[in-house]
Design a protein around this motif. Sequence first.
Motif, mmCIF file in Angstrom:
data_model
loop_
_atom_site.group_PDB
_atom_site.id
_atom_site.type_symbol
_atom_site.label_atom_id
_atom_site.label_comp_id
_atom_site.label_asym_id
_atom_site.label_seq_id
_atom_site.Cartn_x
_atom_site.Cartn_y
_atom_site.Cartn_z
ATOM 1 N N GLN A 46 -34.195 88.397 -37.786
ATOM 2 C CA GLN A 46 -33.903 87.990 -39.172
ATOM 3 C C GLN A 46 -32.824 86.925 -39.180
ATOM 4 O OE1 GLN A 46 -35.420 89.165 -41.823
ATOM 5 N NE2 GLN A 46 -36.298 91.120 -41.209
ATOM 6 N N LEU A 47 -31.850 87.101 -38.309
ATOM 7 C CA LEU A 47 -30.735 86.153 -38.244
ATOM 8 C C LEU A 47 -31.233 84.803 -37.747
ATOM 9 C CD1 LEU A 47 -27.762 86.696 -38.948
ATOM 10 C CD2 LEU A 47 -27.313 86.816 -36.509
ATOM 11 N N ALA A 48 -32.132 84.844 -36.756
ATOM 12 C CA ALA A 48 -32.678 83.593 -36.206
ATOM 13 C C ALA A 48 -33.436 82.837 -37.298
ATOM 14 C CB ALA A 48 -33.585 83.892 -35.013
ATOM 15 N N LYS A 49 -34.202 83.564 -38.109
ATOM 16 C CA LYS A 49 -34.975 82.914 -39.197
ATOM 17 C C LYS A 49 -34.010 82.374 -40.245
ATOM 18 C CE LYS A 49 -39.147 85.735 -39.039
ATOM 19 N NZ LYS A 49 -39.213 87.160 -39.282
ATOM 20 N N TRP A 50 -32.972 83.161 -40.534
ATOM 21 C CA TRP A 50 -31.969 82.722 -41.511
ATOM 22 C C TRP A 50 -31.326 81.418 -41.064
ATOM 23 C CZ3 TRP A 50 -26.830 82.387 -39.883
ATOM 24 C CH2 TRP A 50 -25.916 81.965 -40.868
ATOM 25 N N ALA A 51 -30.998 81.336 -39.764
ATOM 26 C CA ALA A 51 -30.314 80.148 -39.235
ATOM 27 C C ALA A 51 -31.189 78.914 -39.411
ATOM 28 C CB ALA A 51 -29.961 80.343 -37.764
ATOM 29 N N GLU A 52 -32.475 79.086 -39.116
ATOM 30 C CA GLU A 52 -33.424 77.969 -39.244
ATOM 31 C C GLU A 52 -33.543 77.549 -40.707
ATOM 32 O OE1 GLU A 52 -36.956 78.827 -36.790
ATOM 33 O OE2 GLU A 52 -38.005 77.572 -38.288
ATOM 34 N N ARG A 53 -33.657 78.549 -41.585
ATOM 35 C CA ARG A 53 -33.783 78.304 -43.023
ATOM 36 C C ARG A 53 -32.554 77.565 -43.552
ATOM 37 N NH1 ARG A 53 -33.771 83.623 -44.559
ATOM 38 N NH2 ARG A 53 -35.863 83.811 -43.751
ATOM 39 N N LEU A 54 -31.386 78.041 -43.164
ATOM 40 C CA LEU A 54 -30.133 77.442 -43.639
ATOM 41 C C LEU A 54 -30.021 75.998 -43.181
ATOM 42 C CD1 LEU A 54 -27.318 78.315 -45.028
ATOM 43 C CD2 LEU A 54 -26.457 78.218 -42.711
ATOM 44 N N CYS A 55 -30.305 75.779 -41.912
ATOM 45 C CA CYS A 55 -30.106 74.440 -41.342
ATOM 46 C C CYS A 55 -31.145 73.430 -41.808
ATOM 47 C CB CYS A 55 -30.064 74.515 -39.811
ATOM 48 S SG CYS A 55 -28.612 75.433 -39.259
ATOM 49 N N SER A 56 -32.192 73.908 -42.486
ATOM 50 C CA SER A 56 -33.165 72.961 -43.022
ATOM 51 C C SER A 56 -32.844 72.579 -44.476
ATOM 52 C CB SER A 56 -34.582 73.529 -42.915
ATOM 53 O OG SER A 56 -34.676 74.679 -43.711
ATOM 54 N N ASP A 57 -31.828 73.216 -45.050
ATOM 55 C CA ASP A 57 -31.406 72.867 -46.420
ATOM 56 C C ASP A 57 -30.737 71.482 -46.379
ATOM 57 O OD1 ASP A 57 -29.119 72.772 -48.552
ATOM 58 O OD2 ASP A 57 -30.419 74.390 -49.247
#
Lengths: 226, 228
Positions: free
Chosen positions: B189-200
């Motif tokens: 979940q954290l890995a997906k969150w990191a990807e999501r955040l960094c694509s903002d």
Amino acid sequence: MEVRLHGMWASPYVIRVIWALKLKGVEYEYIEEDLSDKSMAVLEYNPVHKKVPVLVHNGKPVVESAVILQYIEDTWPDKTPLLPEDPYERAMARFWIDFGQQKSLTYFAFFLTSEEDKHKTAAQVLETLKILEEEALGDKKFFGGNTINMVDLFFGWLAYSFGCMEHISGVQVLLPETLPRLHQWTLDFKQEHAIKENLPDSTALLEHFKRVTKRLKSSSNKFKPT
Amino acid sequence: MAASDVKVLGMWSCPYVNRAQLALSIKSTEYEFIEENTLQKSDKLLKYNPVHKKIPVLIHGDKSVCESCIIVEYIADAFATGPRILPSDAYDRALARFWTAYIDDKWYPLVKVLRQSDDEEERKSLVQKLSEGLILLEEAFIGCSKGMAYFGGDSIGYLDIILGSCLAWLRVTEKVVGVELMDPTKAPQLAKWAERLCSDDRVKAVFPSIDRLMELHELIQAFLKSSK
């Protein structure tokens, strides 16, 4: 009971939570913990740090005294505000609380000082207290102005347990000659009703600190001054 | 509020500075960024942060706010525009502050130590501690996000900013040491969150690129070696 506090009578981290609850008029159940044999409750509610204080409100735990005090302020905002309303003044209050936390190794170094380092560690503490007196307290009666606030609660340990450290190390730092305004603050702070009624017994506290210093000094040298 | 009323003293590569920048960006507040050289502190820095003499410093009008977490809370309080940064619920706020203290006091400092360590045993031990920490942060994410995209819920909030700012140097450390710290099998979940955040877009505009940070890391390492 809706609010429970797991604590230890001599801990300055716990006592500031007690003061905050008393000031806010929040009823709570207090559970004294034996830190050498922590209860299942402490281990379950604070699995990351396994420490007191732990505040449990409606079954949900809050840990770390700075976080707890902020939680108390957020949850019971109407009685005795512990932080200013103005965002900048609030940021400054948080800054001084953080300053105290950043200097904790300096205080520990003095607490556990060896005979040969006592003047050096005392001087380092004096330097931080001068900044506190000059920049945080200034000419105010309390850090919070005319009434005490969260910053006063955070530095409250200076008013009662710092004397034990001075006694054990053999060097007096917080004197009317060296820190006149801060010294006066310690007297005024201890006169406040919620504080006066909730201070540990000074003789018992000194004995406790003597035991703790003996134990910590014999086990490691990690608090040598830099 | 005009850009000239809000200034950030900092360095592009400093995660604590990035926190202030991202928070201002979320609040759609313009600001002037003043690049500091921490090897030679400017008069401005010494004037606005006399106690710690460190970046970041937020200057708002004639007032200055120091320490990244305090700056982010100040931005949350002082600027009415844009989404909430801190959760509205007191307990959720306590959780966010708790994990912030854990990240800043216990977990993130290990990242730099690992990156600069030459000792194999020390590296192994640090990788273990950091990985265990990330599993705790995975649980924290599940608890805080409540099924939504971010620690803050459906929008980027306080804890997203705090932990998010650590990601760039974490990635550099992974490259330097040759280990995957944010393992998607252990902390999915954290890995997906990191990807999501960094694509903002707002995050992309503020967080430094990994390549640029790698160059800086190499410069720092060379400087440290030459001064030994």
